[in-house]
Write a protein that holds these residues in place. Sequence first.
Motif, PDB file in Angstrom:
ATOM      1  N   HIS A 107       0.888  -1.178   0.061  1.00 40.62           N
ATOM      2  CA  HIS A 107      -0.095   0.029   0.077  1.00 40.62           C
ATOM      3  C   HIS A 107       0.900   1.261  -0.155  1.00 40.62           C
ATOM      4  CE1 HIS A 107      -2.991  -3.072   1.133  1.00 40.62           C
ATOM      5  NE2 HIS A 107      -3.910  -2.259   0.588  1.00 40.62           N
ATOM      6  N   SER A 108       2.295   1.034  -0.141  1.00 42.17           N
ATOM      7  CA  SER A 108       3.102   2.260  -0.224  1.00 42.17           C
ATOM      8  C   SER A 108       2.845   2.962  -1.632  1.00 42.17           C
ATOM      9  CB  SER A 108       4.459   1.792  -0.053  1.00 42.17           C
ATOM     10  OG  SER A 108       5.592   2.760  -0.199  1.00 42.17           O
ATOM     11  N   PRO A 109       3.021   4.198  -1.680  1.00 41.27           N
ATOM     12  CA  PRO A 109       2.944   4.975  -2.776  1.00 41.27           C
ATOM     13  C   PRO A 109       4.189   4.518  -3.931  1.00 41.27           C
ATOM     14  CG  PRO A 109       2.414   6.576  -0.958  1.00 41.27           C
ATOM     15  CD  PRO A 109       2.959   5.062  -0.599  1.00 41.27           C
ATOM     16  N   SER A 110       5.167   4.606  -3.042  1.00 42.95           N
ATOM     17  CA  SER A 110       6.377   4.252  -3.779  1.00 42.95           C
ATOM     18  C   SER A 110       6.396   2.718  -4.490  1.00 42.95           C
ATOM     19  CB  SER A 110       7.774   4.264  -3.144  1.00 42.95           C
ATOM     20  OG  SER A 110       7.909   3.678  -2.019  1.00 42.95           O
ATOM     21  N   TYR A 111       5.707   1.870  -3.664  1.00 41.96           N
ATOM     22  CA  TYR A 111       5.734   0.436  -4.401  1.00 41.96           C
ATOM     23  C   TYR A 111       4.845   0.502  -5.487  1.00 41.96           C
ATOM     24  CZ  TYR A 111       5.173  -4.517  -4.537  1.00 41.96           C
ATOM     25  OH  TYR A 111       5.222  -6.027  -5.112  1.00 41.96           O
ATOM     26  N   ASN A 160     -13.053   5.006   6.000  1.00 38.68           N
ATOM     27  CA  ASN A 160     -12.106   5.767   5.034  1.00 38.68           C
ATOM     28  C   ASN A 160     -11.234   6.763   5.505  1.00 38.68           C
ATOM     29  OD1 ASN A 160     -13.639   4.546   2.907  1.00 38.68           O
ATOM     30  ND2 ASN A 160     -15.250   6.172   2.710  1.00 38.68           N
ATOM     31  N   HIS A 161     -11.868   7.541   6.734  1.00 40.87           N
ATOM     32  CA  HIS A 161     -11.016   8.303   7.401  1.00 40.87           C
ATOM     33  C   HIS A 161      -9.650   7.600   8.042  1.00 40.87           C
ATOM     34  CE1 HIS A 161      -9.510  11.571   9.806  1.00 40.87           C
ATOM     35  NE2 HIS A 161      -9.737  10.791  10.952  1.00 40.87           N
ATOM     36  N   GLU A 162     -10.005   6.405   8.712  1.00 40.62           N
ATOM     37  CA  GLU A 162      -9.044   5.734   9.325  1.00 40.62           C
ATOM     38  C   GLU A 162      -7.981   5.058   8.247  1.00 40.62           C
ATOM     39  OE1 GLU A 162      -9.756   3.002  12.486  1.00 40.62           O
ATOM     40  OE2 GLU A 162     -11.950   3.635  12.526  1.00 40.62           O
ATOM     41  N   ILE A 166      -3.815   5.959   8.075  1.00 36.33           N
ATOM     42  CA  ILE A 166      -2.806   4.864   7.896  1.00 36.33           C
ATOM     43  C   ILE A 166      -2.006   4.894   6.651  1.00 36.33           C
ATOM     44  CG2 ILE A 166      -2.547   2.335   7.660  1.00 36.33           C
ATOM     45  CD1 ILE A 166      -5.002   1.862   9.751  1.00 36.33           C
ATOM     46  N   LEU A 167      -2.672   5.236   5.581  1.00 41.54           N
ATOM     47  CA  LEU A 167      -1.883   5.425   4.339  1.00 41.54           C
ATOM     48  C   LEU A 167      -0.984   6.473   4.350  1.00 41.54           C
ATOM     49  CD1 LEU A 167      -4.873   4.228   1.991  1.00 41.54           C
ATOM     50  CD2 LEU A 167      -2.655   3.074   2.464  1.00 41.54           C
ATOM     51  N   LYS A 168      -1.387   7.505   4.911  1.00 43.01           N
ATOM     52  CA  LYS A 168      -0.363   8.668   5.118  1.00 43.01           C
ATOM     53  C   LYS A 168       0.651   8.308   5.809  1.00 43.01           C
ATOM     54  CE  LYS A 168      -3.721  12.492   5.004  1.00 43.01           C
ATOM     55  NZ  LYS A 168      -4.299  13.485   5.876  1.00 43.01           N
TER      56      LYS A 168
END
Length: 176
Positions: A107-111, A160-162, A166-168
């Motif tokens: 779930h990492s943006p770089s991945y 969605n908020h949680e 977490i993704l941030k």
Amino acid sequence: MENENQSAQNTVTFSVTKDALYPNFKIGNSIPKDSTADQTALNTSESSAGIDLEAIKKIEEKLKLTFLSEKDAENHVCMANNPEVRDEFKDIFDIKDLLDFSYAVLHSPSYLEKYKEVSKMDCFQIPYPNDSYHFWKLVNLGTKLRDLNLREAPSDETHNHEAVEILKRIAEIKVE
């Protein structure tokens, strides 16, 4: 033979199968936290939940941690995986930790930038963790995200908020 060994030592990723991360997962169903039946079926002498034992050994060496197999966990190692133990004092990890680490990495943006077709993959190439500090941060975030996705409907506003929070936090950690 020497070149093969050097090549194996220089690899930067290990493989995790989709089935290991999402065993028997169907939308709307949750996976019991203590479900050892699926994990036990995946464990063999050459892999643990679809992760090659050589990869696990390399992670042990890199992080200076000891892998706790399910067999060892059955012997009730005192405080081994107690959530009250702070990350900096942990000296063991288990297959659940590796799967949660992998879940966070996925779930990492770089991945996701590197592997744009991740949803179509059956086997993911997960980068080895660089150090135990970031390993445990990603394990904890992966655990939270996986638990959140299993317990609540994705359309729920709280979910969605949680999930966004977490993704941030995952995005703040450099995944190579």
